[in-house]
Every structure is written in C-alpha cells, then in structure tokens.
Write a protein that holds these residues in place. Sequence first.
Motif, PDB file in Angstrom:
ATOM      1  N   ASP A   1      -8.097 -11.832   2.055  1.00 48.55           N
ATOM      2  CA  ASP A   1      -7.082 -12.673   1.415  1.00 48.55           C
ATOM      3  C   ASP A   1      -6.245 -11.896   0.416  1.00 48.55           C
ATOM      4  O   ASP A   1      -5.086 -12.228   0.162  1.00 48.55           O
ATOM      5  N   ILE A   2      -6.840 -10.865  -0.195  1.00 51.58           N
ATOM      6  CA  ILE A   2      -6.144 -10.018  -1.160  1.00 51.58           C
ATOM      7  C   ILE A   2      -6.532  -8.568  -0.884  1.00 51.58           C
ATOM      8  O   ILE A   2      -7.709  -8.265  -0.642  1.00 51.58           O
TER       9      ILE A   2
ATOM     10  N   LEU B   1      -3.016 -13.103  -9.417  1.00 54.22           N
ATOM     11  CA  LEU B   1      -2.397 -13.382  -8.120  1.00 54.22           C
ATOM     12  C   LEU B   1      -2.914 -14.680  -7.536  1.00 54.22           C
ATOM     13  O   LEU B   1      -2.148 -15.451  -6.947  1.00 54.22           O
ATOM     14  N   ARG B   2      -4.186 -14.949  -7.711  1.00 52.78           N
ATOM     15  CA  ARG B   2      -4.745 -16.212  -7.220  1.00 52.78           C
ATOM     16  C   ARG B   2      -4.102 -17.412  -7.907  1.00 52.78           C
ATOM     17  O   ARG B   2      -3.903 -18.458  -7.305  1.00 52.78           O
TER      18      ARG B   2
ATOM     19  N   GLU C   1       3.872 -12.620  -4.569  1.00 51.00           N
ATOM     20  CA  GLU C   1       3.383 -11.972  -3.361  1.00 51.00           C
ATOM     21  C   GLU C   1       2.647 -10.672  -3.668  1.00 51.00           C
ATOM     22  O   GLU C   1       1.856 -10.187  -2.866  1.00 51.00           O
TER      23      GLU C   1
ATOM     24  N   TYR D   1      -1.982  -7.294  -3.286  1.00 53.56           N
ATOM     25  CA  TYR D   1      -1.003  -7.844  -2.351  1.00 53.56           C
ATOM     26  C   TYR D   1      -1.591  -9.015  -1.577  1.00 53.56           C
ATOM     27  O   TYR D   1      -2.772  -9.014  -1.229  1.00 53.56           O
ATOM     28  N   ARG D   2      -0.728  -9.960  -1.247  1.00 53.30           N
ATOM     29  CA  ARG D   2      -1.068 -10.904  -0.200  1.00 53.30           C
ATOM     30  C   ARG D   2      -0.825 -10.186   1.136  1.00 53.30           C
ATOM     31  O   ARG D   2       0.127  -9.410   1.266  1.00 53.30           O
TER      32      ARG D   2
ATOM     33  N   SER E   1       0.464 -10.955   3.920  1.00 59.20           N
ATOM     34  CA  SER E   1       1.777 -11.134   4.550  1.00 59.20           C
ATOM     35  C   SER E   1       2.806 -10.170   3.976  1.00 59.20           C
ATOM     36  O   SER E   1       3.597  -9.565   4.713  1.00 59.20           O
TER      37      SER E   1
END
Length: 266
Positions: free
Chosen positions: A97-98, A121-122, A128, A198-199, A201
């Motif tokens: 996820d990360i 980030l969460r 992003e 980072y994510r 995507s």
Amino acid sequence: MSVLVAIPARYASTRYPGKPLVELRGAMGQAKSLIRRSWEAARAVQGVDRVVVATDDDRIRTAAEAFGAEVVMTSTTCANGTERCAEVLDTLGGGYDIVVNLQGDAPLTPAWFVEELIAGLRADPMAEVATPVLRCDGMALNGFLADRRAGRVGGTTAVFTAENHALYFSKEVIPFTSDHYGDHDPTPVFHHVGVYAYRPSALGAYPRWAAGPLEQLEGLEQLRFLERGHRILCVEVEARGRQFWELNNPEDVARIEEMMAGMGLE
C-alpha cells in the motif's frame, strides 16, 4: 496498510563514485559501510513489512547480501532512486500500500522520521507522495550556507503551503533570509530529508513521465511530481536531539563520523 522500504544504491555516483561502500566509523570506532548503516536504519523503523536494497551493481549486491540484506537487482537505466523503487515494486509484483524510498546516503535517518512520514501519508488521502522536512537551527543553516559558498551542495531545502503541501525544493538555500541566527536558534529554512513515501499509483506512473526542466536543472527527482501537478505532503519532523546529514561529498565522511561520535552512535 502494508509497507515496503526500498534502499536505492548505485556505485556510479557522479559526485562520489563507490559511495555506498564507503566505510563510516561509529562512536566506538567500528567501521560499517554506508549501505549497511542505511539498511540498519531502515530495519529500525516500526510497522514495515519488508526491506530491500535496490541496486544495479554486483559489488553492492555482494556487500549487502554479506550482512544479510535482501537485494533486488534493477536496470542500469534508472535515472534516480524513485525510478529504481518503481522497478522494485514491479519486480516484486506489487502488493504493498505504501513504498518508502530510504536513500542509501542517509545513514543518520532516525526511525521516527520514517514512521511519521508513513503516518502522514495515511492521514492525507489527497497526497500521493510524502517526504519529511526538518526545521534548520542556526548551526545547520550556517553549514548549508558555508557549503554553497565553497561550491558544494550541502543539502536540499523545501518551501510549502500552510497545509504542508510542497511548493518547491532546491539545492539553493530557500527561502532567503538576511537575518543572523545563533547555533540553537530556529530559522525559517527547512532541510528536506531525502526519504519518500509513495502511493503505488504515483510511483508506477513516475517512470513514464519525461524529466522536466526544473528536475534537470536542480537534479532533484521529486520535482517531476510537482512539474506534473501531483501533490507532495511535507511532514515536519523533530530532531529530538539527533543531528542529521546526508553523505553527498567525500568531505561529509568526517562530518558524519563526528556526529555519530557526538551522539554515541555505534
């Protein structure tokens, strides 16, 4: 949320060839390579599912496997650590996820820098990418300015919005201030700590974008996200009495060893 930490390391550094294998002596005189110290820093982070060294060089692979690291070999065409992390994620088949990019030249990165980065980030679904920033005291700022006067890059600085979204990163010292600060005085300048979360995507899209003019001028990989209009969250972290410095130039070896001695880090 599952977390992968990748440590990009390349032998053919423009400013300091062979840098990942340079040895640094701790407070008691024990010598360990830069890549080993960076791997140990990553292993100290709580809440991480996997840590890998990402390299295109067999010398680094051999050294890393010798001290127990998992190594993912990447291509020689990766332009920077973010592209190398993207290749690692693709090679491993995703499933995280990360993804954290803990650059292999920052062995003094405290575990809480990375833990707070992941938490930031969460908590911000619009971001992003996330990266830590550390407010400079007068000593750190004066060190940056002295390096620039000597023609060296001593670190990267960041400016950001009231919501902590990045406006710009530079190897120059920004923002400009004409004030003078004592060693322990807080300053308006923030040191960008070379760690990213980072994510998947955003990380997966990154290698498909051409490097923009700002990235090419500054030599800063994160500017590719900003030039494409993607949001980077700057997470302010606290030093908690720890000194922090990246190994950018040969002169930094003595500086980092002195910091480790002062902090009692072996």
